[in-house]
Scaffold this active site. Structure first.
Site, short mmCIF file in Angstrom:
data_model
loop_
_atom_site.label_atom_id
_atom_site.label_comp_id
_atom_site.label_asym_id
_atom_site.label_seq_id
_atom_site.Cartn_x
_atom_site.Cartn_y
_atom_site.Cartn_z
N SER A 13 94.24 80.16 58.43
CA SER A 13 93.82 81.40 58.21
C SER A 13 92.68 81.71 58.81
O SER A 13 92.24 82.89 59.25
CB SER A 13 93.83 81.61 56.91
OG SER A 13 92.96 81.41 56.12
N ASN A 14 91.72 80.86 58.87
CA ASN A 14 90.25 81.15 59.54
C ASN A 14 90.47 81.21 60.99
O ASN A 14 90.21 82.22 61.77
CB ASN A 14 89.13 80.00 59.14
CG ASN A 14 88.71 80.41 57.95
OD1 ASN A 14 88.06 81.60 57.85
ND2 ASN A 14 89.01 79.67 56.78
N LEU A 89 88.86 68.86 58.60
CA LEU A 89 88.35 68.00 57.37
C LEU A 89 87.86 66.46 57.82
O LEU A 89 87.38 65.75 56.94
CB LEU A 89 89.65 67.76 56.41
CG LEU A 89 89.83 68.96 55.58
CD1 LEU A 89 90.74 68.69 54.58
CD2 LEU A 89 88.52 69.53 54.95
N ASN A 106 80.85 75.75 61.87
CA ASN A 106 81.65 75.32 60.64
C ASN A 106 81.69 76.33 59.66
O ASN A 106 80.68 76.95 59.39
CB ASN A 106 81.05 73.99 60.19
CG ASN A 106 82.07 73.35 58.79
OD1 ASN A 106 83.39 73.45 58.95
ND2 ASN A 106 81.18 73.07 57.82
N HIS A 108 81.88 77.02 55.74
CA HIS A 108 82.07 76.33 54.52
C HIS A 108 82.18 77.20 53.20
O HIS A 108 81.22 78.05 53.01
CB HIS A 108 80.84 75.34 54.20
CG HIS A 108 81.02 74.45 53.23
ND1 HIS A 108 81.63 73.48 52.97
CD2 HIS A 108 80.30 74.76 51.52
CE1 HIS A 108 81.61 73.13 51.56
NE2 HIS A 108 80.73 73.75 50.90
N ASP A 149 77.53 69.24 56.22
CA ASP A 149 77.05 70.70 55.97
C ASP A 149 75.56 71.02 55.97
O ASP A 149 75.06 71.58 55.11
CB ASP A 149 77.65 71.09 54.39
CG ASP A 149 79.15 70.94 54.50
OD1 ASP A 149 79.86 71.12 55.51
OD2 ASP A 149 79.79 70.45 53.19
N GLU A 178 85.27 84.82 54.45
CA GLU A 178 85.29 83.73 55.25
C GLU A 178 85.98 84.49 56.74
O GLU A 178 85.46 84.38 57.78
CB GLU A 178 86.10 82.62 55.02
CG GLU A 178 85.38 81.76 53.99
CD GLU A 178 86.12 80.45 53.57
OE1 GLU A 178 86.78 79.73 54.41
OE2 GLU A 178 86.38 80.27 52.61
C1 GRF Z 1 88.64 77.39 53.98
O1 GRF Z 1 88.26 77.54 52.60
C2 GRF Z 1 87.39 76.73 54.74
O2 GRF Z 1 86.20 77.37 54.21
C3 GRF Z 1 87.49 75.59 54.36
O3 GRF Z 1 88.79 75.05 54.36
C4 GRF Z 1 89.45 76.12 54.18
C5 GRF Z 1 90.47 76.50 55.40
O4 GRF Z 1 91.27 77.38 55.08
N1 GRF Z 1 86.57 74.50 55.29
P1 GRF Z 1 92.11 77.80 56.54
O5 GRF Z 1 92.86 76.54 57.10
O6 GRF Z 1 91.44 78.44 57.31
O7 GRF Z 1 93.47 78.58 55.90
#
Ligand code: GRF
Length: 209
Positions: A13-14, A89, A106, A108, A149, A178
Site C-alpha cells: 500500500s505504501n 522486511l 525507509n 517505519h 531503524d 504513512e
Molecule cells: C507499513 O506499516 C510499513 O510502515 C511497515 O510495513 C507496513 C507495510 O505495509 N514497514 P504495505 O506493504 O506498504 O501495505
C-alpha cells in the site's frame, strides 16, 4: 528526473501511494523497478498493473546473501538513484548500503527512536506501543544506515493512541499517514531538497506550498 527502486515484502500500500503521487504529478520521479523478497507479495501485482517492472527474489530459496546480490544487480541495472523500502522486511547488505549511501529511505510505523529496531515490525510495533501506554505514536521516514531503524530522520508524523485501541486499529490509523509521509519524502528527495549533516536532516521547503 530521478529513478526510484522500491523494495517490498507485503501488500504494497505504501508503494501504491508513491505510484499514485507520481501519476498525479506531485513526485517528479520514475519507479524503474519494484523488488519483492517473497512470492505472493501484493505489491508485485500493483506494480505490474501500473506497467512497472517487478521482480521476486525469494529469500527462502536464495538465502540472504544471494538475495542481496540480486537486489544490488537489479538496482544498478535499473539505474536507481533512490531506493525506497516500503514495508521491506529483510536486512540489506553492507554493500547495498555503501553503494547507495544517503539514498535509501525507509518508512517505519512509530515515532523513532521508540518502538523500533530488531523485532519491531508489523503489528508488533503497535502492540508494544499500546502495552507501554503511550498517548501518541506515529510514523517516521528515515535514511537507512548499517543499523536497524537508526539512520537520520527525514519526516515524522504523530498520531493519537485512543484509550481502547487494538493494535489493528492503531496500525490502520497510522498507515493512512504513512501514505502521506512517504510520498512527501520521495518528492523532497527527488527535488534535491534534503541535506544531511551528521544525524541532522535539513529540508529546503522554499517555493513549496
Ligand atoms: C507499513 O506499516 C510499513 O510502515 C511497515 O510495513 C507496513 C507495510 O505495509 N514497514 P504495505 O506493504 O506498504 O501495505
Amino acid at each position: 528526473m530521478l529513478n526510484i527502486g522500491v523494495l517490498i515484502s507485503g501488500s504494497g500500500s505504501n508503494l501504491q501511494s508513491i505510484i499514485d503521487e507520481i501519476d498525479s504529478g506531485y513526485i517528479d520521479g520514475k519507479i524503474t523497478v519494484v523488488i519483492s523478497d517473497r512470492e505472493g507479495a501484493g505489491g508485485i501485482e500493483r506494480a505490474k498493473s501500473s506497467g512497472i517492472p517487478a521482480v521476486v527474489f525469494d529469500r527462502k530459496n536464495l538465502g540472504i546473501d544471494e538475495l542481496n546480490r540480486k537486489i544490488l544487480d537489479a538496482l544498478k541495472s535499473c539505474n536507481a538513484d533512490l531506493v525506497v523500502l516500503a514495508g521491506y522486511l529483510s536486512i540489506l547488505s553492507r554493500e547495498i548500503i555503501t553503494e547507495y549511501k544517503n539514498s535509501i529511505i525507509n518508512i517505519h510505523p512509530s515515532l523513532i527512536p521508540s518502538f523500533c529496531g530488531p523485532g519491531f515490525y508489523g503489528l508488533n510495533v503497535h502492540r508494544k506501543a499500546i502495552e507501554y501506554g503511550v498517548k501518541v505514536s506515529g510514523c517516521t521516514v528515515h535514511f537507512v544506515d548499517e543499523g536497524t531503524d537508526t539512520g537520520p530522520i527525514i519526516l515524522q508524523h504523530a498520531v493519537e493512541v485512543m484509550q481502547d485501541d487494538t493494535p489493528e486499529q492503531l496500525q490502520k490509523r497510522i498507515l493512512k499517514f504513512e501514505h502521506i509521509l512517504l510520498p512527501e519524502a520521495v518528492k523532497l528527495f527527488c527535488e534535491g531538497r534534503i541535506s544531511i549533516s551528521g544525524r541532522k536532516v535539513t529540508i529546503n521547503r522554499e517555493g513549496l506550498l
